[in-house]
Motif scaffolding. Sequence first.
Motif: not given
Length: 244
Positions: A200-205
Amino acid sequence: MNSGEIARMAGVSVRTLRHYHQVGVLPEPVRRANGYREYTVRDLVLLLRIRRLAELGIALDEIPPLLQADGRADAVLDELDRELAAQIERLTARRAVIARLRAAGASPDTPPELAGVLGSGPDLPAEMLQHDREVMMLLHHRLDESGRAALTGLMSQVAEPAVLAATTELTVRFAALAPDAPDEEIDRLVADLQLVLGQLNFDGLEDVDPRTGALLTAYQDAVFNDAQREFLARLNQVPGPPQR
C-alpha cells in the motif's frame, strides 16, 4: 377584537401575537377598562403585513423600517434573495451527500469522502466493522484537507478485491485473538499483515500529530483486549509504513 380573535383572523397564534408585541414589531393597542387589549381593523391589516413579510424570511427587526419606507424594499428583497440562493446551494450540496451515502450503502454519519469505502463493508464481525469505521472517522476529523485526501486514497487501495480479501482474513484473525493468545500467534499475524501493508501507498499519512496518535491509542485501549493491544504495539515497532 380581542387578542384571540385577531390572532385567528390573521392566522397566527396568540403566542406569536404577544411575541410581536414584545419585540416591538407590532405596537400594543390601548387596553379597555377591563384590562383586555382592543384591536382594530387597522391592527389586523398591519398584522397581516407583518405575517407576510415574516413568511418571506425577513427578520423581525427589519420589518418596522420596511413598513415605514418603501425605498428599502429593493435592498431588503435583494439581500433576502441572496440569502435564499445561498440556502438553496447548501441544501443542494446536502442532497448530493445524501445521494452519495445512499448509493454506497453507508451510514448517515459517514464522511462523504469515505462513503464508497466505508459502506456496508466486507463480511466481518459487526464489532470490527464498527471499530474500523470509528477509527476512520476519528482520523478523518483530525486530518487536514490533504491528509483526508490521502486517507481516502489509502482506503480506496484497501477496497481493491485482492487487498480487501487479504485484509478481511487478517481482520477476522485479529478479532479472534483471545486475551491470552500466545506470542507466536501474535507474531504470525504481525508478519502477515506487514506483507499486505507493504503493498500500500501511505503517502500523505507519514506524520500523524501526537494528539491524534494519543487519541487513537486511547481508543484502542478502550475497545481491544490485551492480546489485540499487544499486536498493535508490535505492529508499530516493525519498520515499515505508518500504522493507524
